[in-house]
Scaffold this motif. Structure first.
Motif, mmCIF file in Angstrom:
data_model
loop_
_atom_site.group_PDB
_atom_site.id
_atom_site.type_symbol
_atom_site.label_atom_id
_atom_site.label_comp_id
_atom_site.label_asym_id
_atom_site.label_seq_id
_atom_site.Cartn_x
_atom_site.Cartn_y
_atom_site.Cartn_z
ATOM 1 N N ILE A 93 124.674 124.456 29.356
ATOM 2 C CA ILE A 93 124.925 125.896 29.536
ATOM 3 C C ILE A 93 125.650 126.493 28.327
ATOM 4 C CG2 ILE A 93 126.121 127.644 30.936
ATOM 5 C CD1 ILE A 93 123.621 126.569 32.358
ATOM 6 N N PRO A 94 126.688 125.838 27.779
ATOM 7 C CA PRO A 94 127.359 126.433 26.610
ATOM 8 C C PRO A 94 126.468 126.569 25.374
ATOM 9 C CG PRO A 94 128.752 124.778 27.633
ATOM 10 C CD PRO A 94 127.398 124.661 28.272
ATOM 11 N N GLN A 95 125.372 125.813 25.298
ATOM 12 C CA GLN A 95 124.462 125.877 24.144
ATOM 13 C C GLN A 95 123.396 126.962 24.281
ATOM 14 O OE1 GLN A 95 122.717 122.101 22.817
ATOM 15 N NE2 GLN A 95 123.944 121.115 24.405
ATOM 16 N N LEU A 96 123.211 127.480 25.481
ATOM 17 C CA LEU A 96 122.103 128.403 25.717
ATOM 18 C C LEU A 96 122.363 129.773 25.103
ATOM 19 C CD1 LEU A 96 121.256 127.546 29.431
ATOM 20 C CD2 LEU A 96 120.152 126.714 27.345
ATOM 21 N N PRO A 97 121.319 130.384 24.560
ATOM 22 C CA PRO A 97 121.474 131.729 24.001
ATOM 23 C C PRO A 97 121.760 132.753 25.090
ATOM 24 C CG PRO A 97 119.257 130.834 23.549
ATOM 25 C CD PRO A 97 119.971 129.854 24.408
ATOM 26 N N LYS A 98 122.431 133.811 24.723
ATOM 27 C CA LYS A 98 122.681 134.913 25.659
ATOM 28 C C LYS A 98 121.349 135.436 26.181
ATOM 29 C CE LYS A 98 127.221 135.581 24.904
ATOM 30 N NZ LYS A 98 127.840 134.379 25.346
ATOM 31 N N GLY A 99 121.295 135.703 27.460
ATOM 32 C CA GLY A 99 120.089 136.207 28.085
ATOM 33 C C GLY A 99 119.171 135.128 28.632
ATOM 34 N N CYS A 100 119.430 133.872 28.295
ATOM 35 C CA CYS A 100 118.605 132.770 28.776
ATOM 36 C C CYS A 100 118.697 132.684 30.303
ATOM 37 C CB CYS A 100 119.063 131.449 28.162
ATOM 38 S SG CYS A 100 118.024 130.034 28.593
ATOM 39 N N TRP A 101 117.551 132.438 30.934
ATOM 40 C CA TRP A 101 117.490 132.266 32.380
ATOM 41 C C TRP A 101 117.584 130.779 32.711
ATOM 42 C CZ3 TRP A 101 117.491 136.515 35.387
ATOM 43 C CH2 TRP A 101 117.084 137.716 34.811
ATOM 44 N N VAL A 102 118.225 130.471 33.828
ATOM 45 C CA VAL A 102 118.304 129.098 34.328
ATOM 46 C C VAL A 102 117.892 129.119 35.789
ATOM 47 C CG1 VAL A 102 119.784 127.094 34.744
ATOM 48 C CG2 VAL A 102 120.190 128.539 32.735
ATOM 49 N N LEU A 103 116.843 128.376 36.097
ATOM 50 C CA LEU A 103 116.370 128.271 37.472
ATOM 51 C C LEU A 103 116.684 126.869 37.970
ATOM 52 C CD1 LEU A 103 113.200 129.596 39.040
ATOM 53 C CD2 LEU A 103 113.722 127.189 39.338
ATOM 54 N N THR A 104 117.382 126.787 39.106
ATOM 55 C CA THR A 104 117.684 125.491 39.701
ATOM 56 C C THR A 104 117.121 125.443 41.112
ATOM 57 O OG1 THR A 104 119.841 126.080 40.649
ATOM 58 C CG2 THR A 104 119.821 125.337 38.353
ATOM 59 N N HIS A 105 116.700 124.279 41.477
ATOM 60 C CA HIS A 105 116.099 124.056 42.788
ATOM 61 C C HIS A 105 117.050 123.155 43.575
ATOM 62 C CE1 HIS A 105 113.312 122.274 45.703
ATOM 63 N NE2 HIS A 105 112.479 123.251 45.427
ATOM 64 N N THR A 106 117.406 123.541 44.766
ATOM 65 C CA THR A 106 118.237 122.783 45.699
ATOM 66 C C THR A 106 119.721 122.833 45.358
ATOM 67 O OG1 THR A 106 116.384 121.294 46.135
ATOM 68 C CG2 THR A 106 118.560 120.588 46.915
ATOM 69 N N PHE A 107 120.083 122.525 44.116
ATOM 70 C CA PHE A 107 121.492 122.440 43.747
ATOM 71 C C PHE A 107 121.891 123.620 42.854
ATOM 72 C CE2 PHE A 107 119.897 118.084 44.259
ATOM 73 C CZ PHE A 107 120.639 117.728 45.386
ATOM 74 N N SER A 108 122.962 124.290 43.238
ATOM 75 C CA SER A 108 123.442 125.447 42.480
ATOM 76 C C SER A 108 124.326 125.006 41.326
ATOM 77 C CB SER A 108 124.216 126.385 43.405
ATOM 78 O OG SER A 108 125.375 125.732 43.886
ATOM 79 N N LEU A 109 124.633 125.942 40.458
ATOM 80 C CA LEU A 109 125.604 125.724 39.396
ATOM 81 C C LEU A 109 126.954 126.194 39.932
ATOM 82 C CD1 LEU A 109 123.584 127.129 36.363
ATOM 83 C CD2 LEU A 109 123.943 124.723 36.958
ATOM 84 N N SER A 110 127.892 125.304 40.026
ATOM 85 C CA SER A 110 129.192 125.683 40.600
ATOM 86 C C SER A 110 129.923 126.637 39.661
ATOM 87 C CB SER A 110 130.041 124.444 40.880
ATOM 88 O OG SER A 110 130.350 123.783 39.680
ATOM 89 N N GLY A 111 130.597 127.585 40.237
ATOM 90 C CA GLY A 111 131.380 128.528 39.451
ATOM 91 C C GLY A 111 130.561 129.636 38.809
ATOM 92 N N ARG A 112 129.281 129.690 39.058
ATOM 93 C CA ARG A 112 128.433 130.752 38.513
ATOM 94 C C ARG A 112 127.764 131.482 39.651
ATOM 95 N NH1 ARG A 112 127.567 130.912 33.133
ATOM 96 N NH2 ARG A 112 128.319 129.116 31.994
#
Length: 134
Positions: A93-112
Motif C-alpha cells: 500500500i505505501p508503494q502505490l501511486p495516489k488514485g490507485c484502486w485496491v480490490l480485496t475479496h473476503t478480507f478487508s484492509l484494517s484501518g482503511r
C-alpha cells in the motif's frame, strides 16, 4: 464473480495487477473489462500457475509479488489469506501511486475505509471491498 464485475472501476489508464491469480478465474473478466490495459497475473504456486498459463495462454509471473514494481499500477486485485493481507497493508500500500484502486475479496484492509463494499451472491454473502489510495 458477478460482485467483482459490478465493483470494478471503469476507465483505467494504468496497469492492472492480480496478486495471486490462482486458477485464473478472473482472467476472462479482467481481459474483457480492460482490453487496452496491461494486466499482470502473479501466482507462486506451480500447479495453478501452470494451469493458468496453459488454459488462458498468458504469462503468469511466478515471482514474489512483494518485489513487484507498483509505480504504474492503477488497480490491484487480491484474494489472499489474512497474513498476506497484513503484508499488503504494510509493504505494498505505501508503494502505490495516489488514485490507485485496491480490490480485496473476503478480507478487508484494517484501518482503511473502503469506497464501496458489496456482498457476493454466494452461500456466504462474501464481501468484496474496493479502496482508493488517496
Amino acid at each position: 464473480m458477478m460482485a467483482i464485475i459490478d465493483i470494478l472501476p471503469s476507465n483505467l489508464s494504468g496497469n492492472v495487477m492480480e496478486l495471486g491469480c490462482g486458477w485464473g478465474h478472473l482472467i476472462p473478466m479482467l481481459r474483457e473489462k480492460y482490453p487496452d490495459n496491461k494486466i499482470e497475473f502473479w501466482e507462486r504456486s506451480p500447479i495453478p500457475a501452470t494451469f493458468t498459463r496453459v488454459v488462458y495462454g498468458i504469462d503468469v509471473k511466478r515471482k514474489d509479488f512483494f518485489d513487484a514494481n507498483f509505480s504504474n499500477a492503477e488497480l490491484i486485485i487480491c484474494y489472499l489469506f489474512p497474513g498476506a493481507m497484513k503484508r499488503i497493508e504494510t509493504d505494498i500500500i505505501p508503494q502505490l501511486p495516489k488514485g490507485c484502486w485496491v480490490l480485496t475479496h473476503t478480507f478487508s484492509l484494517s484501518g482503511r475505509k473502503p469506497v464501496q463494499v458489496i456482498k457476493a451472491d454466494d452461500l456466504y454473502k462474501t464481501p468484496v471491498y474496493l479502496y482508493q489510495i488517496l
